[in-house]
Design a protein around this motif. Structure first.
Motif: not given
Lengths: 301, 301
Positions: B210-228
């Motif tokens: 679960r922690d690995a997936i949370v870390a993935y989701g957090r970085d993905l979300g930030t990457a998404f916003q920067v790209a936005d």
């Protein structure tokens, strides 16, 4: 027990519950630092320091009747009061009822601004669900999930919010009695019924007891609304703490416009008696709930 | 697997998930007769027929990685997409971002009216929680309650709605990079991270996974916003399906205003790589999630 004694003990129980519910909401909405502090301020403004706490009291009293933990019951009470507060904040918005006054104070969008009021309402709804599913509410996850499920059914499109839409769409149109009944069953009845039911869910009682409480909550909620229509016609804004005579001014069909004042008073009494009857299998411990059925039709605000 | 093959299979997986999520939302928001039908129409208008379904796809893909039931995963995906849709409906309101256009179509308050848009958003939030705690989502009540709890934490005052308030308060002020990071972590990051986490909660995996997936989701979300932010500067309104250049016009601090276009692009890439690294303990079955980390920084809309 005489009616006067019952009424005095009800008032004491109500006052006691109000104090405890207030303290519980206060603890469950702690202030935060940073730019989002204004959101918590608005959430606290909308949900603390006022209101009859009818819904919270129902949750606490039914939980007490069935022997549930009082601290847990107060969390459920705080949750339903936050849900109710969110609905009032959104109802008061300029694009909805456009009401500047709530409980004698500026409504949330007047005290803050419209954007903050919308977001405070949104976050109060979220917090109401969050509290129910937090482990502190019950060690039994089925009870937590069932509380959240019952709240969602009472407050969503098939309950409170659906009723609000029916209300908006019905404005300026003459509705028949059955449609007015249905409107109020959705708009205010469903959440009051849920408030009573939530105490039974928390205590994990059997279906028979839960059904009796649901019947009580349904009749109590309708009695409350019929009495509200009577008050809207007969009481002053000062007594109500909100704009009086609004329903008539907006051309809404009400129990009073359909049944007359005396007819509406008789209907409220009939429903109140029926609510009491639903409690017939419960003993003296249900005295406060019985007294509440009288109170909702006799209140002056 | 070459980058081109990965990209093709990601597109197929995304298209497949989009079709299934759309059908699930459609089934979970059935039309009703009566005056409240307009509410359901508005809820369906806001949540069906568009969007990248990034959040729903994350829920479905993570659930699939851990072997959870696909029908249940689609319910969780529909729930998070409804929650996201509610936030967009309220964000677009005149007192908030005042946006007439959403995905190239009139925003909900333009298509209906403001009151219906507010209530449709409210009821979408309720329905999102309701779906999670319905028995059909999982036979395990602890999983149902935990899904609702995680959604509440991601979307309430300490998550998405809190971020929206920070955003409103920060308008026209120059914010330092750390404040912009925090704003987006709350406003968009928390729900994207939850979407990934929800698949892990549904599958009942251990804390390490679960922690690995949370870390993935957090970085993905930030990457998404920067790209936005990069897209908001470089893409046309036609490509975006919404008003372009809005952030600059409103004087908001963005990753682009703070890091420059090239700096923001490099930051998005760094976060995307970091998101992929969080998946290092998972095998070939995580290929679509890895490809998604590339997609969010390479997309044109």
């Amino acid at each position: 027990m005489s009616a006067t004694t019952t009424s005095t003990s009800l008032k004491e129980a109500l006052a006691h519950a109000c104090t405890d519910i207030e303290a519980t909401i206060d603890a469950l909405l702690p202030m935060v630092p940073g730019d989002e502090s204004v959101l918590l301020e608005a959430m606290r403004y909308a949900s603390l320091g006022g209101g009859k706490r009818l819904r919270g009291f129902l949750a606490v009293e039914v939980a007490s009747l069935f022997g549930a933990d009082r601290r847990a019951a107060l969390r459920v009470a705080a949750s339903v009061e936050m849900l109710h507060a969110y609905s009032l904040v959104h109802d008061d918005l300029p694009s909805m009822d456009d009401d500047d006054l709530r409980r004698g104070q500026p409504s949330t969008h007047r005290q803050f601004d419209e954007a903050i009021a919308i977001l405070a309402g949104d976050a109060l709804q979220t917090r109401a669900f969050e509290i129910l599913v937090e482990p502190e509410t019950s060690p039994d996850a089925t009870i937590r999930a069932n509380l959240a499920l019952a709240l969602a059914r009472a407050s969503g499109a098939a309950g409170m919010v659906g009723g609000q839409v029916v209300d908006i769409r019905g404005e300026g149109r003459a509705l028949p009695l059955n449609d007015v009944r249905r409107l109020h069953a959705l708009k205010t009845g469903a959440l009051i019924r849920y408030a009573a039911e939530s105490g039974a869910i928390l205590a994990g009682v059997n279906d028979e007891r839960r059904d009796a409480i649901v019947a009580y909550g349904r009749d109590l909620g309708t009695a409350f609304q019929v009495a509200d229509d009577v008050l809207d016609t007969t009481a002053s804004a000062e007594e109500l703490g909100k704009t009086a005579g609004k329903d008539e001014a907006s051309g809404k069909s009400t129990y009073v416009s359909l049944l007359g004042i005396d007819g509406a008073r008789a209907e409220a009494r009939r429903l109140s008696d029926q609510a009491r009857e639903a409690l017939s299998s419960f003993g003296a411990q249900a005295a406060a709930l019985r007294a509440l059925a009288d109170y909702v039709v006799e209140r002056r605000n």
